[in-house]
Design an enzyme around this catalytic site. Sequence first.
Site, PDB file in Angstrom:
ATOM      1  N   PRO A  96      27.698  19.321  -8.166  1.00  0.00           N
ATOM      2  CA  PRO A  96      28.235  20.695  -8.163  1.00  0.00           C
ATOM      3  C   PRO A  96      28.456  21.226  -6.751  1.00  0.00           C
ATOM      4  CG  PRO A  96      25.930  20.679  -8.877  1.00  0.00           C
ATOM      5  CD  PRO A  96      26.346  19.254  -8.737  1.00  0.00           C
ATOM      6  N   GLU A 123      17.228  17.047 -10.509  1.00  0.00           N
ATOM      7  CA  GLU A 123      17.465  18.010  -9.423  1.00  0.00           C
ATOM      8  C   GLU A 123      18.619  17.543  -8.517  1.00  0.00           C
ATOM      9  OE1 GLU A 123      16.910  21.487  -8.169  1.00  0.00           O
ATOM     10  OE2 GLU A 123      15.854  20.844  -9.972  1.00  0.00           O
ATOM     11  N   ARG A 161      45.456   9.257 -15.741  1.00  0.00           N
ATOM     12  CA  ARG A 161      46.785   9.682 -16.172  1.00  0.00           C
ATOM     13  C   ARG A 161      47.840   9.407 -15.096  1.00  0.00           C
ATOM     14  NH1 ARG A 161      47.804  14.567 -16.685  1.00  0.00           N
ATOM     15  NH2 ARG A 161      49.041  14.593 -18.571  1.00  0.00           N
ATOM     16  N   ASP A 176      53.422  18.113 -16.878  1.00  0.00           N
ATOM     17  CA  ASP A 176      52.256  18.898 -17.267  1.00  0.00           C
ATOM     18  C   ASP A 176      51.913  19.962 -16.226  1.00  0.00           C
ATOM     19  OD1 ASP A 176      51.499  17.938 -19.794  1.00  0.00           O
ATOM     20  OD2 ASP A 176      50.747  16.091 -18.897  1.00  0.00           O
TER      21      ASP A 176
HETATM   22  N1  SAM Z   1      20.104  20.827  -8.221  1.00  0.00           N
HETATM   23  C1  SAM Z   1      21.518  20.632  -8.172  1.00  0.00           C
HETATM   24  C2  SAM Z   1      22.162  21.856  -7.536  1.00  0.00           C
HETATM   25  O1  SAM Z   1      21.617  22.931  -7.657  1.00  0.00           O
HETATM   26  O2  SAM Z   1      23.241  21.739  -6.940  1.00  0.00           O
HETATM   27  C3  SAM Z   1      22.103  20.415  -9.561  1.00  0.00           C
HETATM   28  C4  SAM Z   1      21.752  19.091 -10.141  1.00  0.00           C
HETATM   29  S1  SAM Z   1      22.489  18.822 -11.731  1.00  0.00           S
HETATM   30  C5  SAM Z   1      21.315  19.505 -12.820  1.00  0.00           C
HETATM   31  C6  SAM Z   1      22.280  17.088 -11.994  1.00  0.00           C
HETATM   32  C7  SAM Z   1      23.495  16.227 -11.739  1.00  0.00           C
HETATM   33  O3  SAM Z   1      24.539  16.576 -12.616  1.00  0.00           O
HETATM   34  C8  SAM Z   1      24.090  16.292 -10.364  1.00  0.00           C
HETATM   35  O4  SAM Z   1      23.421  15.450  -9.454  1.00  0.00           O
HETATM   36  C9  SAM Z   1      25.522  15.846 -10.607  1.00  0.00           C
HETATM   37  O5  SAM Z   1      25.652  14.439 -10.609  1.00  0.00           O
HETATM   38  C10 SAM Z   1      25.793  16.350 -12.008  1.00  0.00           C
HETATM   39  N2  SAM Z   1      26.551  17.609 -12.035  1.00  0.00           N
HETATM   40  C11 SAM Z   1      26.105  18.804 -12.516  1.00  0.00           C
HETATM   41  N3  SAM Z   1      27.033  19.758 -12.426  1.00  0.00           N
HETATM   42  C12 SAM Z   1      28.121  19.167 -11.884  1.00  0.00           C
HETATM   43  C13 SAM Z   1      29.434  19.630 -11.534  1.00  0.00           C
HETATM   44  N4  SAM Z   1      29.800  20.896 -11.711  1.00  0.00           N
HETATM   45  N5  SAM Z   1      30.319  18.736 -11.008  1.00  0.00           N
HETATM   46  C14 SAM Z   1      29.963  17.455 -10.801  1.00  0.00           C
HETATM   47  N6  SAM Z   1      28.719  16.971 -11.103  1.00  0.00           N
HETATM   48  C15 SAM Z   1      27.821  17.797 -11.640  1.00  0.00           C
END
Ligand code: SAM
Length: 235
Positions: A96, A123, A161, A176
């Site tokens: 994220p 985490e 795609r 698209d």
């Molecule tokens: N503690 C992290 C933070 O606050 O940024 C969030 C970790 S999340 C619970 C666990 C995993 O989900 C991440 O390491 C990532 O691989 C994936 N993930 C969660 N949200 C995501 C998003 N919006 N885009 C891409 N990967 C995501």
Amino acid sequence: MSGMRVHIVTLFPEMLEGTLQASVIGRAVRNGVLEVRLHQLREFATDRHAVVDDAQYGGGPGMVMKPEPIFATVESIRENLRLEGKDAGRVVLLSPQGRLFNDRAARELAGQSVLILVCGHYEGVDERVVEHLADDEISIGDYVLTGGELPALVLLDAVARYVPGVLGSVDSARRDSFAEDMEGLLQGPVYTRPAEFRGWRVPDVLMSGDHERITAWRRERALARTRERRPDLLQ
Ligand code: SAM
């Protein structure tokens, strides 16, 4: 000969397997246009209990994914790619905190012959993976999911795609929403038979057979819809 090879490093390959067999992606995999290989991270754990996560330094809730199994998995993938004479691939960490994924990023990644997608959990992953292994860190949106598997599927689907041979018609991706040929606009309304449904008629212009007028109408609708729903795209 496959158009693109995608390696996915994950703790939950079962979350990906079904999706990769279905629909357009499934057909591309069966036709060999797209090759997807799943790698169970636990197989590269360095201890005999296959532990891949640990408590975080400094304290706090939630486990952090250890660096050793992730490095070992990616290095093993790269060694095999080298032996096959293939490109070392771009390592993309789903996170994220990464750059926001969009159509342009999908097109850009489709230019790679090999992608290595790393799915985090808990985490997140140890920062040394971010700093010393990942070539790219990508987020699919400003929200947090429980793991990187769904983001990896989203990315793979959107990138695929643009891989030649994946879609039945190369034209469909170009028409698209967000596409370059669409000047980045939303697409606008589409209709199919019947010409009239519950008193709602398909716009006459679409049945006129006049391609110039149809093209002009579609562009005008695309512009209007974009202005109304996503004015940010017009900039
Ligand atoms: N503690 C992290 C933070 O606050 O940024 C969030 C970790 S999340 C619970 C666990 C995993 O989900 C991440 O390491 C990532 O691989 C994936 N993930 C969660 N949200 C995501 C998003 N919006 N885009 C891409 N990967 C995501």
